[in-house]
Design an enzyme around this catalytic site. Sequence first.
Site, PDB file in Angstrom:
ATOM      1  N   CYS A  85      19.416  37.007-105.913  1.00  0.00           N
ATOM      2  CA  CYS A  85      19.007  38.230-106.158  1.00  0.00           C
ATOM      3  C   CYS A  85      19.045  38.669-107.679  1.00  0.00           C
ATOM      4  O   CYS A  85      18.479  38.139-108.654  1.00  0.00           O
ATOM      5  CB  CYS A  85      19.522  39.487-105.134  1.00  0.00           C
ATOM      6  SG  CYS A  85      18.184  40.816-105.228  1.00  0.00           S
ATOM      7  N   HIS A 175      18.669  36.861-100.324  1.00  0.00           N
ATOM      8  CA  HIS A 175      19.813  36.844-100.024  1.00  0.00           C
ATOM      9  C   HIS A 175      20.425  35.727 -98.873  1.00  0.00           C
ATOM     10  O   HIS A 175      20.417  36.226 -97.789  1.00  0.00           O
ATOM     11  CB  HIS A 175      20.408  38.086 -99.560  1.00  0.00           C
ATOM     12  CG  HIS A 175      20.446  39.228-100.560  1.00  0.00           C
ATOM     13  ND1 HIS A 175      21.577  39.521-101.506  1.00  0.00           N
ATOM     14  CD2 HIS A 175      19.594  40.167-101.210  1.00  0.00           C
ATOM     15  CE1 HIS A 175      21.308  40.164-102.301  1.00  0.00           C
ATOM     16  NE2 HIS A 175      19.997  40.794-101.916  1.00  0.00           N
ATOM     17  N   GLU A 177      23.388  34.833 -98.011  1.00  0.00           N
ATOM     18  CA  GLU A 177      24.762  35.292 -97.398  1.00  0.00           C
ATOM     19  C   GLU A 177      24.469  36.126 -96.256  1.00  0.00           C
ATOM     20  O   GLU A 177      25.411  36.459 -95.285  1.00  0.00           O
ATOM     21  CB  GLU A 177      25.589  36.043 -98.525  1.00  0.00           C
ATOM     22  CG  GLU A 177      25.436  37.255 -98.641  1.00  0.00           C
ATOM     23  CD  GLU A 177      24.305  37.166-100.132  1.00  0.00           C
ATOM     24  OE1 GLU A 177      24.285  38.362-101.004  1.00  0.00           O
ATOM     25  OE2 GLU A 177      23.466  36.379-100.313  1.00  0.00           O
TER      26      GLU A 177
END
Length: 518
Positions: A85, A175, A177
Amino acid sequence: MSISHPDTVLIIDFGSQVTQLIARRVRAMGVYCEIVPFQLALEGVKRLRPQAVILSGSPYSVIDDGSPRAPMEIFEIGVPVLGICYGEQVMCVQLGGKVESGHRREFGRAFLEVQEKSALFDGVWEKGSCYQVWMSHGDHVAALPEGFRVIGTSKGAPYAAIADEKRCLYAVQFHPEVVHTPDGTKLLQNFVHKISGLKGNWSMASYRDQAIATIRKKVGKSRVICGLSGGVDSSVVAVLLHEAIGDQLTCILVDHGLMRKNEAEEVLKLFRDHYNIELIHVNAANIFLNALEGETDPEKKRKTIGRLFIEVFEEETKKIEGVEFLAQGTLYPDVIESVSAIGESVTIKSHHNVGGLPERMNMKLVEPLRELFKDEVRSLGRELGLPEQFLGRHPFPGPGLAIRCPGAVTREKLEIIREADAIYLDEICKAGLYDEIWQAFVVLLPVQTVGVMGDGRTYEFVCALRAVTSVDGMTADFYPYDMEFLSKTAARIINEVRGINRVVYDITSKPPGTIEWE
């Protein structure tokens, strides 16, 4: 207390709320990693000598004057780097690319189309296909630095994934994660294992052995004291230290009279009788309850309890000869928060900790858990053989039942809440729900209501049942009990606990509420 790790990933934090998720994903792969704020990134490189670097997201705009940057050395030390990001944008800007404020923002679910094959996508995503990802950006990369190529696009991000394979530099606008990017963990595994070549040899078994060796080296023949509450963190610290230094350890249990039913007895039985740890039990209930008499302000209650804990602990320590070290159950999130990339967060409530002890007592610190997350502490506890009864416990606040009695705390109220809480937890365990719930407890409200029991009129307290599900305590949802469970539990409490004639269930999530009432 620092432990060396052969394979390490350095995560540079630009202030994202989900940076810790990156670390948890990497550690779940068996690879050690640390988070450092961008201001300390160079120091982190020198200290850790990482084999890979990840650049986090951020609430900042890379276009703004004074927005965070990574040290240029990060891109020149010859290790793989992954930007996420804001991390993608800062990588591009610093290496000669361009970022613009987007006319089309992307927040939430989006779809990425794979344009080119890449080691980052190997075995996960195919060229020409679209995959769900989670976006959270207003700006976007508008021009690539020299040497980069686009490997994935989305409607709002023409350079949603980019790579410079020659220099092992990769970046994504989404993202990976978060769970809302279904294949995100696999992409991170590709970066960590395939691109960076890290083996995944880090485990709690190896951490335990290293921690014991490090403790022995640091402490030598000196004596160590440890405040023991029976919670997960202090229990693991105590057993780990005892395994490392044996009878050089003395634990102190400060019983403030605000513990749950039979809690002090259970702690004494396990640690003094089973583990043969030298454990001093200080019954300080009168000191705490007298000081709390008439106090209704929750913040003042917390501060009073914290101050008295330090005073009582300090007084007991003076009776032990030759103490040089204080052991604390500091966890990695505490360390991260103390060196936040965006400064201190707003204080919602004072946290009950013994952080003031070392300065006052002139002792050195031993913090064997300071590199671990909570779930890793539980795993370490299992390696040490601690019973699940202690490792699987729900979180319990340092100020104890005092903050579950809104208003003034009295001995009568504490007895009522102890009995009600014990019944509630008993019913949860009988229903097989304990491990599904992050935290469950009873709150005794400073409200009395009219009731009818038999032929008589009652005027007694209301208790609220609280149960939440959560991953880390930062956000939480109320647990969706069925009505039969609530009805049965309420009936038991009203029938078996003198002083309660009404039971309610708290269905507030966090936010807007907090998990505890005070």
